[in-house]
Structure formats: C-alpha cells, structure tokens
Design a protein around this motif. Structure first.
Motif, PDB file in Angstrom:
ATOM      1  N   VAL A   1      64.972 -11.818  45.305  1.00 57.97           N
ATOM      2  CA  VAL A   1      64.135 -11.443  44.153  1.00 57.97           C
ATOM      3  C   VAL A   1      64.106  -9.931  44.028  1.00 57.97           C
ATOM      4  N   LYS A   2      63.883  -9.257  45.151  1.00 53.58           N
ATOM      5  CA  LYS A   2      63.840  -7.790  45.161  1.00 53.58           C
ATOM      6  C   LYS A   2      65.162  -7.207  44.663  1.00 53.58           C
ATOM      7  N   ALA A   3      66.268  -7.767  45.109  1.00 51.85           N
ATOM      8  CA  ALA A   3      67.585  -7.266  44.692  1.00 51.85           C
ATOM      9  C   ALA A   3      67.813  -7.460  43.190  1.00 51.85           C
ATOM     10  N   LEU A   4      67.282  -8.538  42.621  1.00 57.19           N
ATOM     11  CA  LEU A   4      67.451  -8.779  41.185  1.00 57.19           C
ATOM     12  C   LEU A   4      66.599  -7.839  40.333  1.00 57.19           C
ATOM     13  N   LEU A   5      65.429  -7.460  40.846  1.00 56.77           N
ATOM     14  CA  LEU A   5      64.486  -6.677  40.044  1.00 56.77           C
ATOM     15  C   LEU A   5      64.545  -5.177  40.283  1.00 56.77           C
ATOM     16  N   THR A   6      65.346  -4.737  41.236  1.00 55.35           N
ATOM     17  CA  THR A   6      65.445  -3.302  41.523  1.00 55.35           C
ATOM     18  C   THR A   6      66.908  -2.870  41.459  1.00 55.35           C
ATOM     19  N   VAL A   7      67.128  -1.590  41.629  1.00 60.19           N
ATOM     20  CA  VAL A   7      68.497  -1.069  41.679  1.00 60.19           C
ATOM     21  C   VAL A   7      69.143  -1.618  42.952  1.00 60.19           C
ATOM     22  N   PRO A   8      70.219  -2.405  42.821  1.00 59.19           N
ATOM     23  CA  PRO A   8      70.809  -3.052  44.004  1.00 59.19           C
ATOM     24  C   PRO A   8      71.152  -2.091  45.147  1.00 59.19           C
ATOM     25  N   ALA A   9      71.582  -0.891  44.832  1.00 56.97           N
ATOM     26  CA  ALA A   9      71.945   0.060  45.880  1.00 56.97           C
ATOM     27  C   ALA A   9      70.739   0.456  46.728  1.00 56.97           C
ATOM     28  N   LEU A  10      69.535   0.392  46.133  1.00 60.04           N
ATOM     29  CA  LEU A  10      68.322   0.773  46.854  1.00 60.04           C
ATOM     30  C   LEU A  10      67.641  -0.408  47.530  1.00 60.04           C
ATOM     31  N   SER A  11      68.141  -1.603  47.287  1.00 55.25           N
ATOM     32  CA  SER A  11      67.493  -2.801  47.790  1.00 55.25           C
ATOM     33  C   SER A  11      68.019  -3.176  49.168  1.00 55.25           C
ATOM     34  N   SER A  12      67.115  -3.198  50.130  1.00 55.33           N
ATOM     35  CA  SER A  12      67.489  -3.646  51.474  1.00 55.33           C
ATOM     36  C   SER A  12      66.734  -4.941  51.766  1.00 55.33           C
TER      37      SER A  12
ATOM     38  N   ILE B   1      51.610 -14.223  35.495  1.00 53.83           N
ATOM     39  CA  ILE B   1      51.080 -14.103  36.855  1.00 53.83           C
ATOM     40  C   ILE B   1      49.913 -13.135  36.800  1.00 53.83           C
ATOM     41  N   THR B   2      48.769 -13.564  37.303  1.00 50.36           N
ATOM     42  CA  THR B   2      47.582 -12.710  37.274  1.00 50.36           C
ATOM     43  C   THR B   2      47.432 -11.957  38.588  1.00 50.36           C
ATOM     44  N   GLU B   3      46.461 -11.036  38.584  1.00 51.68           N
ATOM     45  CA  GLU B   3      46.300 -10.123  39.709  1.00 51.68           C
ATOM     46  C   GLU B   3      46.243 -10.830  41.053  1.00 51.68           C
ATOM     47  N   GLY B   4      46.694 -10.132  42.057  1.00 52.10           N
ATOM     48  CA  GLY B   4      46.760 -10.660  43.410  1.00 52.10           C
ATOM     49  C   GLY B   4      47.924 -10.005  44.124  1.00 52.10           C
ATOM     50  N   SER B   5      48.188 -10.456  45.333  1.00 42.81           N
ATOM     51  CA  SER B   5      49.229  -9.798  46.124  1.00 42.81           C
ATOM     52  C   SER B   5      50.631 -10.028  45.552  1.00 42.81           C
ATOM     53  N   LEU B   6      50.898 -11.195  44.951  1.00 46.71           N
ATOM     54  CA  LEU B   6      52.200 -11.434  44.313  1.00 46.71           C
ATOM     55  C   LEU B   6      52.361 -10.513  43.101  1.00 46.71           C
ATOM     56  N   PHE B   7      51.319 -10.421  42.274  1.00 41.89           N
ATOM     57  CA  PHE B   7      51.333  -9.521  41.113  1.00 41.89           C
ATOM     58  C   PHE B   7      51.657  -8.090  41.558  1.00 41.89           C
ATOM     59  N   ASN B   8      50.950  -7.615  42.580  1.00 45.53           N
ATOM     60  CA  ASN B   8      51.154  -6.236  43.059  1.00 45.53           C
ATOM     61  C   ASN B   8      52.587  -6.015  43.543  1.00 45.53           C
ATOM     62  N   TRP B   9      53.150  -6.996  44.221  1.00 44.62           N
ATOM     63  CA  TRP B   9      54.511  -6.856  44.719  1.00 44.62           C
ATOM     64  C   TRP B   9      55.520  -6.783  43.567  1.00 44.62           C
ATOM     65  N   ILE B  10      55.382  -7.690  42.607  1.00 48.03           N
ATOM     66  CA  ILE B  10      56.314  -7.691  41.469  1.00 48.03           C
ATOM     67  C   ILE B  10      56.212  -6.383  40.692  1.00 48.03           C
ATOM     68  N   ILE B  11      54.994  -5.905  40.460  1.00 48.32           N
ATOM     69  CA  ILE B  11      54.804  -4.639  39.740  1.00 48.32           C
ATOM     70  C   ILE B  11      55.459  -3.493  40.506  1.00 48.32           C
ATOM     71  N   SER B  12      55.348  -3.511  41.833  1.00 46.58           N
ATOM     72  CA  SER B  12      55.960  -2.430  42.620  1.00 46.58           C
ATOM     73  C   SER B  12      57.482  -2.436  42.470  1.00 46.58           C
ATOM     74  N   LEU B  13      58.071  -3.602  42.237  1.00 45.83           N
ATOM     75  CA  LEU B  13      59.512  -3.695  42.060  1.00 45.83           C
ATOM     76  C   LEU B  13      59.934  -3.212  40.670  1.00 45.83           C
ATOM     77  N   LEU B  14      59.117  -3.485  39.672  1.00 53.15           N
ATOM     78  CA  LEU B  14      59.456  -3.141  38.287  1.00 53.15           C
ATOM     79  C   LEU B  14      59.081  -1.703  37.925  1.00 53.15           C
ATOM     80  N   HIS B  15      58.166  -1.106  38.654  1.00 51.31           N
ATOM     81  CA  HIS B  15      57.631   0.224  38.333  1.00 51.31           C
ATOM     82  C   HIS B  15      58.683   1.311  38.475  1.00 51.31           C
TER      83      HIS B  15
END
Length: 190
Positions: free
Chosen positions: A136-147, A176-190
């Motif tokens: 999921v992280k690799a799909l939502l972020t720049v692949p070169a920066l995704s570990s 998806i409403t606020e919570g730890s999943l919301f915060n994680w996804i936002i951190s990936l898209l930000h």
C-alpha cells in the motif's frame, strides 16, 4: 445551499476512475486514477464560490490496475485471517441468531464494537500484514522512497482492515474517518 458540504470529523474520500480512452500515451500498462480528498479538521462549506480552507486537500495518483487487483486480493486474505483470529479470541460467542440479537439488546451502547477492538496478531499474520501495508505504501508514495515496513503503522482492527480493503475497491471507493488508519494514509499522501 443545495451544494453545501460538511464533514464533522476528519475523513478521506477515495474514488477510482477507470479511463476507457484517456490513458497516459507513453505507458503501455493499464492504469487507473485514484482520486482523493481529505480534511484535517471539521469543515462546513456553505458557499463554494467563496470557500477557502487550509485543512482541505485533494489529489490524484495513476496506479497500475494489475497491482491494485493483486493488492485487493491480498487485503481480502488478510481480512479473512484477522476475522479468524478474532473468532478464536472470543471466549463466549452466541451460537444462534436469537442469542446474538438478545445479547445486542442488553449490551450497553457505549461499549466498543467488536470490529473496533484491536486484534492481537500471530507472527504469520503480522508478516502478511507488513507485506500488504508495504505494498500500500509503495502504491501511494514515490516508489524510490518506499522501503518495506518493519512495524505495523496503525491499530489492526477488523474495521481498519475492512476499510483498507474497501479503499482499493475499484467499483465503490470508500470514506475513512479519523483514527490511526486515517493518519497513516494521510501521511503517505501528504
């Protein structure tokens, strides 16, 4: 006023667009467009002509269709595994529908739903979760920066895994409403 929108909580809305003809011309791989909008504080929009907010964001990502289909299958398998672990951890489970409905009538409303309870994962399921979430992280972020992830970045509940699976549902999208999943996804898209 008929076009007014409001969000009383932090939330992210996910929609998918599968273009029939509109496809980046330099790419031979079929891609779909992830459209997202989220707010980081409650919002009420009553006039779209004068709306300005520092807490509302939107964007899009082109993602390979084959990777989404593969990921959705893995997330579905993870959700099933989490459900099995939840069933195994319940000490008293009503067996009939009648017992279940009577239990629901007498249980206090402020008690957290079972789907919101944190699930204790076994080692095998933790590894599956880390692989899925790394993808999921690799799909939502720049692949070169995704570990690959070494830790699970949010509380694993049945609801959070279901929401994540729904996020990659090309036919429906999700909110998806606020919570730890919301915060994680936002951190990936930000």
């Amino acid at each position: 006023e008929s076009r007014a929108a409001s969000a009383s909580n932090k939330e992210i809305n996910i929609q998918w667009y599968i273009p029939s003809v509109a496809k980046p011309s330099n790419d031979t791989e079929t891609k779909v467009l992830l459209l997202y909008a989220y707010n980081t504080s409650p919002v009420k929009i009553s006039n779209i002509k004068i709306f300005s907010s520092t807490s509302v964001f939107s964007g899009h990502l082109w993602i390979p269709l084959a990777r989404i289909i593969s990921l959705r299958k893995k997330l579905s398998d993870l959700r099933e595994q989490v459900e099995i672990l939840m069933q195994g951890s319940k000490s008293s489970v009503p067996t009939s529908f009648l017992e279940q409905s009577e239990t629901l009538k007498i249980s206090p409303s402020n008690k957290p739903k079972m789907s919101d309870a944190k699930v204790h994962l076994d080692e095998k399921t933790k590894e599956i979760a880390k692989r899925c979430l790394s993808e999921v992280k690799a799909l939502l972020t720049v692949p070169a920066l995704s570990s690959p992830l070494t830790e699970i970045p949010f509380d694993i509940t049945f609801q959070s895994i279901t929401n994540l699976e729904d996020m990659f549902d090309l036919a429906n999208g999700c909110t998806i409403t606020e919570g730890s999943l919301f915060n994680w996804i936002i951190s990936l898209l930000h």
